[in-house]
Motif scaffolding. Structure first.
Motif, PDB file in Angstrom:
ATOM      1  N   ASP A  79       0.798  -1.225   0.000  1.00 21.37           N
ATOM      2  CA  ASP A  79       0.000   0.000   0.000  1.00 21.37           C
ATOM      3  C   ASP A  79       0.831   1.276   0.000  1.00 21.37           C
ATOM      4  OD1 ASP A  79      -2.274  -1.507  -0.075  1.00 21.37           O
ATOM      5  OD2 ASP A  79      -2.712  -1.343   2.061  1.00 21.37           O
ATOM      6  N   THR A  82       4.357   1.962  -5.434  1.00 18.90           N
ATOM      7  CA  THR A  82       3.707   2.090  -6.729  1.00 18.90           C
ATOM      8  C   THR A  82       4.736   1.841  -7.826  1.00 18.90           C
ATOM      9  OG1 THR A  82       2.246   3.505  -8.039  1.00 18.90           O
ATOM     10  CG2 THR A  82       4.164   4.556  -7.047  1.00 18.90           C
ATOM     11  N   ALA A  92       5.019   5.626  -3.025  1.00 20.24           N
ATOM     12  CA  ALA A  92       3.702   6.063  -3.486  1.00 20.24           C
ATOM     13  C   ALA A  92       3.566   7.572  -3.353  1.00 20.24           C
ATOM     14  CB  ALA A  92       2.613   5.363  -2.684  1.00 20.24           C
ATOM     15  N   ASP A  93       2.597   8.133  -4.067  1.00 19.84           N
ATOM     16  CA  ASP A  93       2.424   9.582  -4.037  1.00 19.84           C
ATOM     17  C   ASP A  93       1.764  10.041  -2.739  1.00 19.84           C
ATOM     18  OD1 ASP A  93      -0.331   9.096  -4.306  1.00 19.84           O
ATOM     19  OD2 ASP A  93      -0.294   9.415  -6.472  1.00 19.84           O
ATOM     20  N   GLU A  95      -1.043  11.533  -1.982  1.00 23.55           N
ATOM     21  CA  GLU A  95      -2.449  11.216  -1.738  1.00 23.55           C
ATOM     22  C   GLU A  95      -2.625   9.778  -1.261  1.00 23.55           C
ATOM     23  OE1 GLU A  95      -2.005  14.774  -3.882  1.00 23.55           O
ATOM     24  OE2 GLU A  95      -1.264  12.758  -4.439  1.00 23.55           O
ATOM     25  N   GLN A  96      -1.844   8.862  -1.836  1.00 18.68           N
ATOM     26  CA  GLN A  96      -1.917   7.463  -1.419  1.00 18.68           C
ATOM     27  C   GLN A  96      -1.434   7.288   0.017  1.00 18.68           C
ATOM     28  OE1 GLN A  96      -3.324   4.901  -2.598  1.00 18.68           O
ATOM     29  NE2 GLN A  96      -2.418   3.200  -1.451  1.00 18.68           N
ATOM     30  N   ILE A  97      -0.347   7.947   0.365  1.00 15.31           N
ATOM     31  CA  ILE A  97       0.179   7.842   1.728  1.00 15.31           C
ATOM     32  C   ILE A  97      -0.797   8.458   2.730  1.00 15.31           C
ATOM     33  CG2 ILE A  97       2.063   8.514   3.263  1.00 15.31           C
ATOM     34  CD1 ILE A  97       2.693   6.278   1.184  1.00 15.31           C
ATOM     35  N   LYS A  99      -3.981   8.474   2.480  1.00 14.94           N
ATOM     36  CA  LYS A  99      -5.058   7.497   2.604  1.00 14.94           C
ATOM     37  C   LYS A  99      -4.646   6.317   3.487  1.00 14.94           C
ATOM     38  CE  LYS A  99      -7.938   4.392  -0.187  1.00 14.94           C
ATOM     39  NZ  LYS A  99      -8.226   3.926  -1.582  1.00 14.94           N
ATOM     40  N   VAL A 100      -3.447   5.805   3.267  1.00 11.77           N
ATOM     41  CA  VAL A 100      -2.955   4.644   4.022  1.00 11.77           C
ATOM     42  C   VAL A 100      -2.811   4.974   5.502  1.00 11.77           C
ATOM     43  CG1 VAL A 100      -0.971   3.125   4.365  1.00 11.77           C
ATOM     44  CG2 VAL A 100      -1.821   3.562   2.059  1.00 11.77           C
TER      45      VAL A 100
END
Length: 293
Positions: A79, A82, A92-93, A95-97, A99-100
């Protein structure tokens, strides 16, 4: 034991009671680390959990059953990664971090302690990712889950069900990341040092021109805890990995083992000139650049 640790490094990327005064119980201050606030012993983590002062994060293989430190939340390795430009496993970018970390119930002002069962190899990768995105107080458990078990503490069958929180990451700190262009500049600049943290076999099969080689496991004692600052200084300075370099760029296959070395150099020795080469060998080996054997 060194052979066992080397086998772990290639693939990646029963608790016992120890007598009082062993390395797993020595505090960061006792080991002389530059940033003792970045690492905790099992005993210190237990006290933090008892006082509700910490979010413990389990960053082991997602398929492993049981073995959770009480109250720990789970984050899966996939997660935070990427694929970029055909290179898998990259950071990961933002936004992904967000979210995680938010889904794990982590807030920006939380004290976070990360652990795994691979001598903090994978935990160091998540630690680096969180630092890239600006989390202030994130630490590693010295010795990981093995140290927790050796201290005689219980584990639980499952992770804590986290209550989602809003997490706002900062823009990625590019000062903590090396790219291929910077690696290429190191060929004819002795102040830019590439540091290969892979196994001896990987190194002999091919490496970046001018690179130094110190396998990531050299930073560890036999019980999986980190060596003292004095021991680490002798290891790294002995291979020319010194604080006066313009930049030190550790790498491995996919920047996991090198994140571990990044932690050692920046937090335990206090270097401020280290950039983890995120593309690592997966990128470099396909770049068409020269490979030394």
């Amino acid at each position: 034991m060194v052979l066992v640790l080397s086998m772990v490094s290639v693939l990646t990327g029963c608790s016992s009671t120890e007598p009082s005064g062993t390395d797993s119980q020595k505090t960061a201050n006792e080991k002389g680390y530059a940033h003792p606030e970045s690492i905790v012993t099992a005993q210190e983590l237990k006290e933090m959990i008892d006082n509700d002062e910490v979010v413990a994060v389990d960053f082991r293989d997602a398929k492993l059953p049981g073995g959770y430190i009480p109250g720990a939340v789970k984050i899966a390795r996939k997660d935070i990664a990427t694929e970029k430009n055909g290179v898998p496993g990259m950071i990961a970018d933002k936004e992904q971090i967000e979210k995680v970390l938010g889904n794990a119930g982590i807030k920006n002002d939380d004290t976070v302690v990360i652990y795994d069962d691979k001598n903090e190899l994978w935990a160091a990768r998540l630690w680096w990712v969180m630092k890239v995105y600006g989390h202030e107080d994130v630490r590693l458990l010295d010795g990981g889950l093995d140290a927790w078990k050796a201290a005689g503490y219980d584990t639980e069958a499952s992770a804590k069900e986290a209550e989602a929180a809003e997490y706002k990451a900062k823009e990625a700190n590019k000062d903590l990341i090396a790219d291929l262009e910077l690696i290429k500049k190191s060929y004819d600049n002795e102040n830019l040092l590439v540091l290969d943290t892979r196994s001896e076999k990987e190194w002999n099969d091919g490496h970046i021109p001018g690179a130094a080689w110190i396998e990531w496991t050299n930073a560890l004692k036999e019980d999986g805890t980190f060596k003292s600052a004095e021991e680490l200084k002798n290891i790294y300075e002995g291979k020319g990995v010194t604080a006066d370099k313009e930049a030190i760029m550790p790498h491995c296959k996919s920047a996991v083992r090198s994140a571990h070395t990044f932690f050692v150099l920046t937090q335990l020795l206090g270097y401020d000139n280290v950039k983890n080469y995120d593309g690592s060998w997966l990128e470099y080996s396909k770049s068409g650049e020269k490979i030394v054997k």
